[in-house]
Design a protein around this motif. Structure first.
Motif, PDB file in Angstrom:
ATOM      1  N   ALA A  86      -2.637 -25.928  26.894  1.00 32.52           N
ATOM      2  CA  ALA A  86      -4.047 -26.280  27.030  1.00 32.52           C
ATOM      3  C   ALA A  86      -4.082 -27.711  27.540  1.00 32.52           C
ATOM      4  CB  ALA A  86      -4.776 -26.161  25.697  1.00 32.52           C
ATOM      5  N   LEU A  87      -4.437 -27.869  28.802  1.00 34.23           N
ATOM      6  CA  LEU A  87      -4.526 -29.194  29.395  1.00 34.23           C
ATOM      7  C   LEU A  87      -5.861 -29.819  28.993  1.00 34.23           C
ATOM      8  CD1 LEU A  87      -3.241 -28.406  33.007  1.00 34.23           C
ATOM      9  CD2 LEU A  87      -1.911 -29.114  31.006  1.00 34.23           C
ATOM     10  N   ILE A  88      -5.820 -31.049  28.492  1.00 35.33           N
ATOM     11  CA  ILE A  88      -7.032 -31.722  28.027  1.00 35.33           C
ATOM     12  C   ILE A  88      -7.283 -32.945  28.905  1.00 35.33           C
ATOM     13  CG2 ILE A  88      -8.250 -32.712  26.079  1.00 35.33           C
ATOM     14  CD1 ILE A  88      -7.377 -29.761  25.687  1.00 35.33           C
ATOM     15  N   ASP A  89      -8.375 -32.906  29.637  1.00 31.69           N
ATOM     16  CA  ASP A  89      -8.755 -33.993  30.521  1.00 31.69           C
ATOM     17  C   ASP A  89      -9.564 -35.012  29.715  1.00 31.69           C
ATOM     18  OD1 ASP A  89      -9.760 -35.692  32.443  1.00 31.69           O
ATOM     19  OD2 ASP A  89     -10.412 -34.117  33.809  1.00 31.69           O
ATOM     20  N   LEU A  90      -8.887 -36.048  29.238  1.00 32.49           N
ATOM     21  CA  LEU A  90      -9.562 -37.047  28.412  1.00 32.49           C
ATOM     22  C   LEU A  90     -10.593 -37.831  29.208  1.00 32.49           C
ATOM     23  CD1 LEU A  90      -6.568 -38.352  26.277  1.00 32.49           C
ATOM     24  CD2 LEU A  90      -8.252 -36.589  25.703  1.00 32.49           C
ATOM     25  N   ASP A  91     -10.350 -38.013  30.495  1.00 31.00           N
ATOM     26  CA  ASP A  91     -11.343 -38.692  31.326  1.00 31.00           C
ATOM     27  C   ASP A  91     -12.642 -37.888  31.383  1.00 31.00           C
ATOM     28  OD1 ASP A  91      -9.697 -40.823  31.868  1.00 31.00           O
ATOM     29  OD2 ASP A  91      -9.015 -40.064  33.799  1.00 31.00           O
ATOM     30  N   ALA A  92     -12.530 -36.559  31.330  1.00 32.64           N
ATOM     31  CA  ALA A  92     -13.741 -35.728  31.316  1.00 32.64           C
ATOM     32  C   ALA A  92     -14.530 -35.963  30.030  1.00 32.64           C
ATOM     33  CB  ALA A  92     -13.376 -34.253  31.454  1.00 32.64           C
ATOM     34  N   ILE A  93     -13.834 -36.092  28.893  1.00 29.61           N
ATOM     35  CA  ILE A  93     -14.533 -36.359  27.633  1.00 29.61           C
ATOM     36  C   ILE A  93     -15.231 -37.708  27.691  1.00 29.61           C
ATOM     37  CG2 ILE A  93     -14.211 -36.765  25.156  1.00 29.61           C
ATOM     38  CD1 ILE A  93     -11.960 -34.681  25.234  1.00 29.61           C
ATOM     39  N   THR A  94     -14.555 -38.711  28.242  1.00 30.19           N
ATOM     40  CA  THR A  94     -15.172 -40.021  28.403  1.00 30.19           C
ATOM     41  C   THR A  94     -16.394 -39.927  29.324  1.00 30.19           C
ATOM     42  OG1 THR A  94     -13.093 -41.192  28.019  1.00 30.19           O
ATOM     43  CG2 THR A  94     -14.799 -42.369  29.250  1.00 30.19           C
ATOM     44  N   HIS A  95     -16.238 -39.217  30.437  1.00 26.40           N
ATOM     45  CA  HIS A  95     -17.356 -39.044  31.381  1.00 26.40           C
ATOM     46  C   HIS A  95     -18.528 -38.334  30.709  1.00 26.40           C
ATOM     47  CE1 HIS A  95     -19.638 -37.587  34.871  1.00 26.40           C
ATOM     48  NE2 HIS A  95     -19.578 -36.394  34.295  1.00 26.40           N
ATOM     49  N   ASN A  96     -18.254 -37.271  29.981  1.00 27.49           N
ATOM     50  CA  ASN A  96     -19.327 -36.508  29.346  1.00 27.49           C
ATOM     51  C   ASN A  96     -20.047 -37.347  28.301  1.00 27.49           C
ATOM     52  OD1 ASN A  96     -18.547 -34.280  30.896  1.00 27.49           O
ATOM     53  ND2 ASN A  96     -17.164 -33.519  29.304  1.00 27.49           N
ATOM     54  N   THR A  97     -19.289 -38.130  27.543  1.00 29.83           N
ATOM     55  CA  THR A  97     -19.900 -39.011  26.550  1.00 29.83           C
ATOM     56  C   THR A  97     -20.817 -40.020  27.229  1.00 29.83           C
ATOM     57  OG1 THR A  97     -17.906 -38.812  25.180  1.00 29.83           O
ATOM     58  CG2 THR A  97     -19.440 -40.587  24.648  1.00 29.83           C
ATOM     59  N   ARG A  98     -20.309 -40.630  28.276  1.00 32.89           N
ATOM     60  CA  ARG A  98     -21.104 -41.641  28.985  1.00 32.89           C
ATOM     61  C   ARG A  98     -22.369 -41.015  29.585  1.00 32.89           C
ATOM     62  NH1 ARG A  98     -17.234 -43.454  32.028  1.00 32.89           N
ATOM     63  NH2 ARG A  98     -16.646 -45.074  30.547  1.00 32.89           N
ATOM     64  N   THR A  99     -22.220 -39.819  30.166  1.00 36.18           N
ATOM     65  CA  THR A  99     -23.371 -39.138  30.772  1.00 36.18           C
ATOM     66  C   THR A  99     -24.454 -38.856  29.739  1.00 36.18           C
ATOM     67  OG1 THR A  99     -21.994 -38.131  32.487  1.00 36.18           O
ATOM     68  CG2 THR A  99     -24.088 -37.050  31.992  1.00 36.18           C
ATOM     69  N   LEU A 100     -24.058 -38.336  28.580  1.00 39.32           N
ATOM     70  CA  LEU A 100     -25.031 -37.983  27.551  1.00 39.32           C
ATOM     71  C   LEU A 100     -25.563 -39.223  26.831  1.00 39.32           C
ATOM     72  CD1 LEU A 100     -23.207 -34.793  26.296  1.00 39.32           C
ATOM     73  CD2 LEU A 100     -25.400 -34.885  27.505  1.00 39.32           C
ATOM     74  N   ARG A 101     -24.738 -40.230  26.739  1.00 39.16           N
ATOM     75  CA  ARG A 101     -25.198 -41.502  26.155  1.00 39.16           C
ATOM     76  C   ARG A 101     -26.307 -42.098  27.019  1.00 39.16           C
ATOM     77  NH1 ARG A 101     -26.133 -45.074  22.648  1.00 39.16           N
ATOM     78  NH2 ARG A 101     -24.778 -46.809  22.117  1.00 39.16           N
ATOM     79  N   GLU A 102     -26.105 -42.077  28.324  1.00 41.69           N
ATOM     80  CA  GLU A 102     -27.115 -42.625  29.232  1.00 41.69           C
ATOM     81  C   GLU A 102     -28.383 -41.778  29.214  1.00 41.69           C
ATOM     82  OE1 GLU A 102     -25.097 -42.804  32.946  1.00 41.69           O
ATOM     83  OE2 GLU A 102     -23.919 -44.598  32.415  1.00 41.69           O
ATOM     84  N   LEU A 103     -28.228 -40.456  29.108  1.00 42.12           N
ATOM     85  CA  LEU A 103     -29.387 -39.573  29.076  1.00 42.12           C
ATOM     86  C   LEU A 103     -30.229 -39.803  27.830  1.00 42.12           C
ATOM     87  CD1 LEU A 103     -31.018 -37.049  30.057  1.00 42.12           C
ATOM     88  CD2 LEU A 103     -29.447 -35.691  28.638  1.00 42.12           C
ATOM     89  N   THR A 104     -29.583 -39.884  26.680  1.00 36.19           N
ATOM     90  CA  THR A 104     -30.332 -39.934  25.423  1.00 36.19           C
ATOM     91  C   THR A 104     -30.846 -41.329  25.115  1.00 36.19           C
ATOM     92  OG1 THR A 104     -28.270 -40.238  24.173  1.00 36.19           O
ATOM     93  CG2 THR A 104     -29.071 -37.984  24.476  1.00 36.19           C
ATOM     94  N   GLY A 105     -30.083 -42.349  25.456  1.00 39.94           N
ATOM     95  CA  GLY A 105     -30.533 -43.721  25.259  1.00 39.94           C
ATOM     96  C   GLY A 105     -30.711 -44.147  23.817  1.00 39.94           C
ATOM     97  N   THR A 106     -30.073 -43.456  22.886  1.00 40.86           N
ATOM     98  CA  THR A 106     -30.230 -43.792  21.473  1.00 40.86           C
ATOM     99  C   THR A 106     -29.405 -45.019  21.100  1.00 40.86           C
ATOM    100  OG1 THR A 106     -28.510 -42.156  20.995  1.00 40.86           O
ATOM    101  CG2 THR A 106     -30.788 -41.462  20.719  1.00 40.86           C
ATOM    102  N   ARG A 107     -29.834 -45.661  20.039  1.00 41.42           N
ATOM    103  CA  ARG A 107     -29.114 -46.848  19.567  1.00 41.42           C
ATOM    104  C   ARG A 107     -27.698 -46.490  19.114  1.00 41.42           C
ATOM    105  NH1 ARG A 107     -29.189 -48.552  14.358  1.00 41.42           N
ATOM    106  NH2 ARG A 107     -31.136 -47.433  13.919  1.00 41.42           N
ATOM    107  N   PRO A 144     -15.913 -29.709  32.262  1.00 39.66           N
ATOM    108  CA  PRO A 144     -15.088 -29.078  31.222  1.00 39.66           C
ATOM    109  C   PRO A 144     -13.769 -29.820  31.046  1.00 39.66           C
ATOM    110  CG  PRO A 144     -16.052 -27.421  32.644  1.00 39.66           C
ATOM    111  CD  PRO A 144     -16.342 -28.747  33.292  1.00 39.66           C
ATOM    112  N   ALA A 145     -13.400 -30.050  29.782  1.00 38.67           N
ATOM    113  CA  ALA A 145     -12.217 -30.858  29.499  1.00 38.67           C
ATOM    114  C   ALA A 145     -10.955 -30.031  29.282  1.00 38.67           C
ATOM    115  CB  ALA A 145     -12.470 -31.717  28.265  1.00 38.67           C
ATOM    116  N   MET A 146     -11.086 -28.760  28.917  1.00 35.98           N
ATOM    117  CA  MET A 146      -9.903 -27.950  28.619  1.00 35.98           C
ATOM    118  C   MET A 146      -9.619 -26.951  29.726  1.00 35.98           C
ATOM    119  SD  MET A 146      -9.085 -25.270  25.473  1.00 35.98           S
ATOM    120  CE  MET A 146      -9.109 -26.481  24.155  1.00 35.98           C
ATOM    121  N   THR A 147      -8.347 -26.883  30.117  1.00 29.85           N
ATOM    122  CA  THR A 147      -7.854 -25.825  30.998  1.00 29.85           C
ATOM    123  C   THR A 147      -6.767 -25.069  30.252  1.00 29.85           C
ATOM    124  OG1 THR A 147      -8.308 -27.077  33.019  1.00 29.85           O
ATOM    125  CG2 THR A 147      -6.703 -25.298  33.182  1.00 29.85           C
ATOM    126  N   LEU A 148      -6.952 -23.775  30.065  1.00 31.58           N
ATOM    127  CA  LEU A 148      -5.953 -22.952  29.384  1.00 31.58           C
ATOM    128  C   LEU A 148      -5.140 -22.203  30.428  1.00 31.58           C
ATOM    129  CD1 LEU A 148      -4.784 -21.863  26.722  1.00 31.58           C
ATOM    130  CD2 LEU A 148      -6.467 -20.000  26.872  1.00 31.58           C
TER     131      LEU A 148
END
Length: 365
Positions: free
Chosen positions: A4-25, A237-241
């Protein structure tokens, strides 16, 4: 043969994308269940790089494993059996989700002279799972306030969880939660953070974002919606099986394949054996339907998925032992998605990634 290949950069990207969308403290990255099968420690670190300010897990053991790995960000654990001991959690500065008066008292007893218990009170707002029932709010809030005055406990947060039945159902729960928050304030509690929205509401219900959102499935680049995929949400998507073909055989027309011969070849055909099965988390319910890619061509599982292996009928397409077989990953790379496997198995993409077993090595990219 299995990975199971895990793309950690994808997790970082997804976090940043949703962080910017939600704008919560605050932004709570949910890494329970070994980060939905992606590897909790590495996923937690990747999410923190992307802007997460806190981490969420289900139980104390998951939180302590993160602490043992050197993760020092704020962590909350919210699901506790009656036998759960809170002393180690309090000593390791793990915040506790509290769903009963008993748990509140247990948390307070776990405090030491140098370390008070930090808790988030969970309010039951209609999901009918854990959480403080409305008729208990007054008593629990009052006792929590008294324990705060004693210095053994601090209420850092109030939270709940939505059903995602519909936006209107979620709004009903949100209004109930707001009543509970007001009652907590009336009892003298001053929590620093309120949170109720998971990925779906964080995206679709802005009024539910409050001080923080708790994002799980979105971190891993999967959509919680039926009408929008990850790409629609700007997620990767972060996982490739994947695995490699373990055996190849040529068989005649009408040859039965795997248990029960639920698949028979239509003419002379080549069968490729893939060393992944339901012991690895590949759902047996996707027998005869789960999609794979071999040499850039898309095929489906032929016959029943067994414990350790399944067969792909590739017809006359060339295939050799050692060829890569991708079950799911990022559709942008031309491979099936976890959601396609979920559809084939009659389940949800959350389950597909989370159920991948321990004998499948996670390889961080």
């Amino acid at each position: 043969m299995r990975q199971a290949l895990i793309d950690l950069d994808a997790i970082t990207h997804n976090t940043r994308t949703l962080r910017e969308l939600t704008g919560t403290r605050e932004f709570i990255a949910v890494v329970k269940a070994d980060a939905y099968g992606h590897g909790a420690v590495s996923a937690a670190r990747a999410a923190l790089v992307g802007g997460a300010t806190r981490l969420g897990v289900a139980d104390v053991e998951e939180a302590l494993a993160l602490r043992a790995a050197g993760v020092d960000a704020p962590i909350m654990a919210w699901l506790h059996g009656p036998e759960t001991e809170f002393a180690d959690a309090v000593a390791q500065d793990v915040q506790l989700g509290i769903s009963s008066l008993r748990q509140l008292r247990d948390a307070a007893r776990a405090a030491t002279e140098g370390q008070s218990a930090v808790v988030h009170l969970k309010l039951e707002t209609g999901l009918a799972r854990n959480g403080l029932a409305p008729q208990d709010w007054s008593a629990v809030f009052g006792e929590a306030a008294a324990l705060e005055r004693e210095g053994v406990l601090r209420v850092d947060g109030l939270f709940s969880h939505l059903s995602n039945t519909s936006l209107e159902d979620d709004r009903v729960q949100l209004r109930r939660f707001e009543v509970g928050v007001a009652a907590a304030h009336g009892a003298g509690l001053t929590p620093s953070v309120t949170h109720i929205a998971a990925t779906a509401a964080a995206i679709d219900l802005p009024e539910a974002r409050l001080d923080a959102v708790r994002v799980g499935i979105g971190l891993y680049g999967l959509s919680p919606f039926e009408d929008r995929d990850a790409a629609d949400l700007g997620l990767r998507p972060a996982m490739t099986l994947r695995a490699r073909v373990a055996a190849v055989r040529r068989v005649p027309d009408g040859h039965g394949v795997s248990y029960g011969y639920t698949h028979r070849t239509d003419g002379d055909s080549t069968l490729a054996l893939v060393p992944l099965g339901y012991a690895d988390g590949v759902p047996r319910q996707a027998s005869g339907a789960g999609p794979v890619v071999i040499r850039g061509e898309r095929f489906r599982v032929g016959g029943r998925i067994a414990m350790d292996q399944f067969v792909v009928d590739v017809g006359d397409h060339p295939v050799e032992v050692g060829d890569e077989v991708v079950l799911f990953g990022d559709p942008a790379a031309g491979v099936p998605s976890a959601t396609e496997w979920a559809d084939a198995a009659g389940t949800i993409n959350y389950e597909i990634v989370t159920r991948i077993g321990a004998r499948v090595p996670r390889v961080a990219l």
